[in-house]
Scaffold this motif. Structure first.
Motif, PDB file in Angstrom:
ATOM      1  N   VAL A  70       0.839  -1.202   0.000  1.00  0.00           N
ATOM      2  CA  VAL A  70       0.000   0.000   0.000  1.00  0.00           C
ATOM      3  C   VAL A  70       0.876   1.256   0.000  1.00  0.00           C
ATOM      4  O   VAL A  70       0.594   2.229  -0.686  1.00  0.00           O
ATOM      5  N   ASN A  71       1.953   1.203   0.745  1.00  0.00           N
ATOM      6  CA  ASN A  71       2.904   2.317   0.774  1.00  0.00           C
ATOM      7  C   ASN A  71       3.717   2.294  -0.535  1.00  0.00           C
ATOM      8  O   ASN A  71       4.341   1.284  -0.860  1.00  0.00           O
ATOM      9  N   PRO A  72       3.726   3.387  -1.296  1.00  0.00           N
ATOM     10  CA  PRO A  72       4.398   3.393  -2.605  1.00  0.00           C
ATOM     11  C   PRO A  72       5.896   3.062  -2.542  1.00  0.00           C
ATOM     12  O   PRO A  72       6.449   2.529  -3.493  1.00  0.00           O
ATOM     13  N   TYR A  73       6.524   3.371  -1.416  1.00  0.00           N
ATOM     14  CA  TYR A  73       7.954   3.040  -1.302  1.00  0.00           C
ATOM     15  C   TYR A  73       8.150   1.519  -1.353  1.00  0.00           C
ATOM     16  O   TYR A  73       9.045   1.009  -2.026  1.00  0.00           O
ATOM     17  N   LEU A  74       7.266   0.804  -0.664  1.00  0.00           N
ATOM     18  CA  LEU A  74       7.368  -0.655  -0.631  1.00  0.00           C
ATOM     19  C   LEU A  74       7.010  -1.254  -1.992  1.00  0.00           C
ATOM     20  O   LEU A  74       7.611  -2.237  -2.432  1.00  0.00           O
ATOM     21  N   ALA A  75       6.026  -0.622  -2.660  1.00  0.00           N
ATOM     22  CA  ALA A  75       5.636  -1.107  -3.993  1.00  0.00           C
ATOM     23  C   ALA A  75       6.814  -0.963  -4.947  1.00  0.00           C
ATOM     24  O   ALA A  75       7.129  -1.867  -5.727  1.00  0.00           O
ATOM     25  N   PHE A 122      11.383  -7.573   4.677  1.00  0.00           N
ATOM     26  CA  PHE A 122      11.268  -6.146   5.013  1.00  0.00           C
ATOM     27  C   PHE A 122      10.604  -6.048   6.386  1.00  0.00           C
ATOM     28  O   PHE A 122       9.533  -6.580   6.591  1.00  0.00           O
ATOM     29  N   ARG A 123      11.250  -5.358   7.329  1.00  0.00           N
ATOM     30  CA  ARG A 123      10.740  -5.156   8.701  1.00  0.00           C
ATOM     31  C   ARG A 123      10.444  -6.484   9.394  1.00  0.00           C
ATOM     32  O   ARG A 123       9.313  -6.738   9.847  1.00  0.00           O
ATOM     33  N   ALA A 124      11.472  -7.343   9.476  1.00  0.00           N
ATOM     34  CA  ALA A 124      11.326  -8.657  10.113  1.00  0.00           C
ATOM     35  C   ALA A 124      10.906  -8.509  11.576  1.00  0.00           C
ATOM     36  O   ALA A 124      11.283  -7.536  12.242  1.00  0.00           O
ATOM     37  N   PHE A 140      15.950  -6.443   5.593  1.00  0.00           N
ATOM     38  CA  PHE A 140      15.947  -5.009   5.297  1.00  0.00           C
ATOM     39  C   PHE A 140      15.326  -4.261   6.474  1.00  0.00           C
ATOM     40  O   PHE A 140      14.195  -4.546   6.866  1.00  0.00           O
ATOM     41  N   GLU A 141      16.083  -3.383   7.057  1.00  0.00           N
ATOM     42  CA  GLU A 141      15.665  -2.477   8.135  1.00  0.00           C
ATOM     43  C   GLU A 141      15.618  -3.073   9.536  1.00  0.00           C
ATOM     44  O   GLU A 141      15.462  -2.338  10.492  1.00  0.00           O
ATOM     45  N   THR A 142      15.635  -4.392   9.698  1.00  0.00           N
ATOM     46  CA  THR A 142      15.664  -4.957  11.060  1.00  0.00           C
ATOM     47  C   THR A 142      16.962  -5.720  11.231  1.00  0.00           C
ATOM     48  O   THR A 142      17.289  -6.571  10.387  1.00  0.00           O
ATOM     49  N   ALA A 185      13.788   1.210  11.802  1.00  0.00           N
ATOM     50  CA  ALA A 185      14.245   2.289  10.919  1.00  0.00           C
ATOM     51  C   ALA A 185      13.692   3.635  11.362  1.00  0.00           C
ATOM     52  O   ALA A 185      14.424   4.628  11.460  1.00  0.00           O
ATOM     53  N   THR A 186      12.397   3.666  11.670  1.00  0.00           N
ATOM     54  CA  THR A 186      11.812   4.966  12.005  1.00  0.00           C
ATOM     55  C   THR A 186      12.203   5.386  13.425  1.00  0.00           C
ATOM     56  O   THR A 186      12.253   6.576  13.728  1.00  0.00           O
ATOM     57  N   GLU A 187      12.499   4.395  14.280  1.00  0.00           N
ATOM     58  CA  GLU A 187      13.018   4.746  15.614  1.00  0.00           C
ATOM     59  C   GLU A 187      14.365   5.450  15.464  1.00  0.00           C
ATOM     60  O   GLU A 187      14.659   6.424  16.149  1.00  0.00           O
ATOM     61  N   ALA A 188      15.197   4.934  14.540  1.00  0.00           N
ATOM     62  CA  ALA A 188      16.511   5.564  14.325  1.00  0.00           C
ATOM     63  C   ALA A 188      16.337   6.989  13.792  1.00  0.00           C
ATOM     64  O   ALA A 188      17.067   7.902  14.186  1.00  0.00           O
ATOM     65  N   ARG A 189      15.341   7.188  12.918  1.00  0.00           N
ATOM     66  CA  ARG A 189      15.078   8.549  12.394  1.00  0.00           C
ATOM     67  C   ARG A 189      14.709   9.479  13.553  1.00  0.00           C
ATOM     68  O   ARG A 189      15.176  10.610  13.638  1.00  0.00           O
ATOM     69  N   TYR A 190      13.840   8.964  14.436  1.00  0.00           N
ATOM     70  CA  TYR A 190      13.409   9.755  15.592  1.00  0.00           C
ATOM     71  C   TYR A 190      14.616  10.103  16.471  1.00  0.00           C
ATOM     72  O   TYR A 190      14.777  11.256  16.886  1.00  0.00           O
ATOM     73  N   PHE A 237       7.713  10.732   9.666  1.00  0.00           N
ATOM     74  CA  PHE A 237       8.601   9.568   9.546  1.00  0.00           C
ATOM     75  C   PHE A 237       8.676   8.958   8.149  1.00  0.00           C
ATOM     76  O   PHE A 237       9.641   8.272   7.839  1.00  0.00           O
ATOM     77  N   ASN A 238       7.686   9.165   7.289  1.00  0.00           N
ATOM     78  CA  ASN A 238       7.851   8.744   5.889  1.00  0.00           C
ATOM     79  C   ASN A 238       6.994   9.620   4.968  1.00  0.00           C
ATOM     80  O   ASN A 238       6.145  10.378   5.440  1.00  0.00           O
ATOM     81  N   ASP A 239       7.259   9.508   3.678  1.00  0.00           N
ATOM     82  CA  ASP A 239       6.638  10.453   2.734  1.00  0.00           C
ATOM     83  C   ASP A 239       5.133  10.286   2.598  1.00  0.00           C
ATOM     84  O   ASP A 239       4.404  11.274   2.433  1.00  0.00           O
ATOM     85  N   PHE A 265      10.383  11.660   4.561  1.00  0.00           N
ATOM     86  CA  PHE A 265      11.505  10.719   4.461  1.00  0.00           C
ATOM     87  C   PHE A 265      11.139   9.657   3.424  1.00  0.00           C
ATOM     88  O   PHE A 265      10.058   9.076   3.515  1.00  0.00           O
ATOM     89  N   ASP A 266      11.951   9.409   2.444  1.00  0.00           N
ATOM     90  CA  ASP A 266      11.806   8.323   1.439  1.00  0.00           C
ATOM     91  C   ASP A 266      12.272   8.762   0.040  1.00  0.00           C
ATOM     92  O   ASP A 266      13.173   8.198  -0.506  1.00  0.00           O
ATOM     93  N   TYR A 267      11.498   9.704  -0.569  1.00  0.00           N
ATOM     94  CA  TYR A 267      11.684  10.117  -1.962  1.00  0.00           C
ATOM     95  C   TYR A 267      11.417   8.942  -2.912  1.00  0.00           C
ATOM     96  O   TYR A 267      12.194   8.642  -3.806  1.00  0.00           O
ATOM     97  N   GLU A 282      16.071  11.467   1.104  1.00  0.00           N
ATOM     98  CA  GLU A 282      15.993  10.322   0.192  1.00  0.00           C
ATOM     99  C   GLU A 282      16.710   9.099   0.762  1.00  0.00           C
ATOM    100  O   GLU A 282      17.864   9.170   1.162  1.00  0.00           O
ATOM    101  N   GLN A 283      15.971   7.973   0.805  1.00  0.00           N
ATOM    102  CA  GLN A 283      16.658   6.693   1.013  1.00  0.00           C
ATOM    103  C   GLN A 283      16.586   6.024  -0.368  1.00  0.00           C
ATOM    104  O   GLN A 283      15.508   5.590  -0.792  1.00  0.00           O
ATOM    105  N   PRO A 284      17.704   5.989  -1.090  1.00  0.00           N
ATOM    106  CA  PRO A 284      17.668   5.658  -2.520  1.00  0.00           C
ATOM    107  C   PRO A 284      17.191   4.221  -2.776  1.00  0.00           C
ATOM    108  O   PRO A 284      17.909   3.259  -2.541  1.00  0.00           O
TER     109      PRO A 284
HETATM  110  O1  XLF Z   1       9.861   1.196   7.537  1.00  0.00           O
HETATM  111  C1  XLF Z   1       9.947   2.494   7.077  1.00  0.00           C
HETATM  112  C2  XLF Z   1       8.638   3.217   7.308  1.00  0.00           C
HETATM  113  O2  XLF Z   1       8.223   3.707   6.070  1.00  0.00           O
HETATM  114  C3  XLF Z   1      10.178   2.551   5.584  1.00  0.00           C
HETATM  115  O3  XLF Z   1      11.519   2.730   5.219  1.00  0.00           O
HETATM  116  C4  XLF Z   1       9.316   3.669   5.136  1.00  0.00           C
HETATM  117  O4  XLF Z   1      10.003   4.916   5.225  1.00  0.00           O
HETATM  118  C5  XLF Z   1       8.806   3.483   3.749  1.00  0.00           C
HETATM  119  O5  XLF Z   1       7.884   4.496   3.435  1.00  0.00           O
END
Ligand code: XLF
Length: 322
Positions: A70-75, A122-124, A140-142, A185-190, A237-239, A265-267, A282-284
């Protein structure tokens, strides 16, 4: 002649548990082992060596375990990975967890049943199970374990960048729309954002969102509880959530960026072309997907991987929201 399915039916155990027991690969509890052995004897099951040989070989499949698309970054990321997997002559099996530990276990069990050659997750969530899987895994991310390959953006640095930018623009009354605590990942951003604010002796307010992205009444209700007139700068925390916040502000009489400046956050591809263009970190996505895929293929080929932690640099992108 009895088949492995008949044993599954008789014992009520899954095919992957039974085949793990038959092949001596992976964990099967003593109790289940006894149940399977009894059924094997009662049904006179003789493993078909030919079928087993075919089954034992690499299956040319790779599991992709994602929360959702649903989130375009994941798509975008799953599309890049799916294409790379296909070009390498493999089939991908895409499973969804919705960030739910039980669904994640179901997905993993399914992939074991398909005897995947490897998996990108992703996010294990179930770290112990994932660390013990009998095939290569890229997380990825965990950070799953010392041994499990970990790929991530430099999220902490990204959080600091967001603060530095808002600070340089004169913002002193800050809100962070924060991701769920369980997302590393978002905890680290915070933490990056907060540490940078602490260094300037500025406090930040928090609004924690319970899910990655959900267009529902809860979300609107949590935004309605915030008195946005108190703030001149927001880091989201994300776009995709950032777009919702900007949208909400604009519909409630705030001018972005004149009254409130907002950083995401994302781009990711889709959010880049929406109006207003977000100022973001941007997280490329292509580089992240390539890092995951190349690490997994190295492991599948049985080669040594020197960098089990791949942290990808992030980049500040100036848009129209600051
Ligand atoms: O898990 C994080 C939360 O949302 C991931 O990198 C994202 O920024 C993707 O939109």
């Amino acid at each position: 002649m009895a088949s492995i399915r008949d044993i599954a039916k008789k014992t009520g155990l899954s095919i992957s548990t039974i085949s793990r027991y038959m092949n001596g690969s992976g964990y099967v509890s003593e109790k289940n082992g006894r149940i399977i052995q009894k059924a094997v004897e009662e049904l006179n099951y003789v493993p078909n060596k030919h079928a087993q040989a075919v089954f034992d070989r690499f299956s040319q499949t790779i599991g992709l375990v994602f929360p959702s698309l649903v989130n375009p970054y994941l798509a975008q990321m799953s599309t890049i990975l799916g294409n790379a997997i296909q070009s390498a002559g493999y089939t991908s099996i895409l499973c969804f967890t919705e960030d739910d530990p039980v669904k994640e276990l179901e997905a993993i069990q399914l992939l074991m049943g398909y005897r995947v050659d490897g998996m990108i997750i992703f996010r294990a969530i179930n770290k112990e199970v994932i660390a013990d899987l009998p095939f290569p895994v890229v997380s990825f991310e965990t950070s799953v374990s010392e041994q499990t390959v970990f790929v991530s953006a430099d999220n902490y640095r990204g959080g600091r960048m967001a603060f530095d930018h808002l600070y340089a623009k004169g913002c002193r009354n800050l809100l962070h729309v924060k991701g769920p605590e369980k997302f590393e990942a978002t905890e680290a951003r915070y933490h990056g954002f907060k540490d940078a604010a602490d260094e300037k002796e500025l406090s930040i307010d928090l609004l924690e969102i319970k899910h990655d992205y959900e267009l529902n009444e809860d979300y609107q209700a949590s935004l309605r509880k915030v008195d946005f007139s108190k703030y001149d700068g927001i880091f989201v925390f994300n776009d995709i959530n950032c777009l919702l916040v900007v949208n909400y502000l604009q519909h409630n009489g705030f001018r972005v960026p004149e009254d409130i400046k907002v950083v995401g956050f994302d781009y990711a591809h889709m959010t880049r072309f929406m109006a207003p263009a977000l100022t973001t970190i941007e997280q490329p996505v292509k580089q992240m997907a390539d890092a995951c895929f190349s690490a997994l293929m190295t492991l599948i080929r049985g080669e040594e991987l020197n960098d089990t932690k791949r942290i990808i640099p992030v980049r500040f992108i100036q848009g129209q929201t600051t």
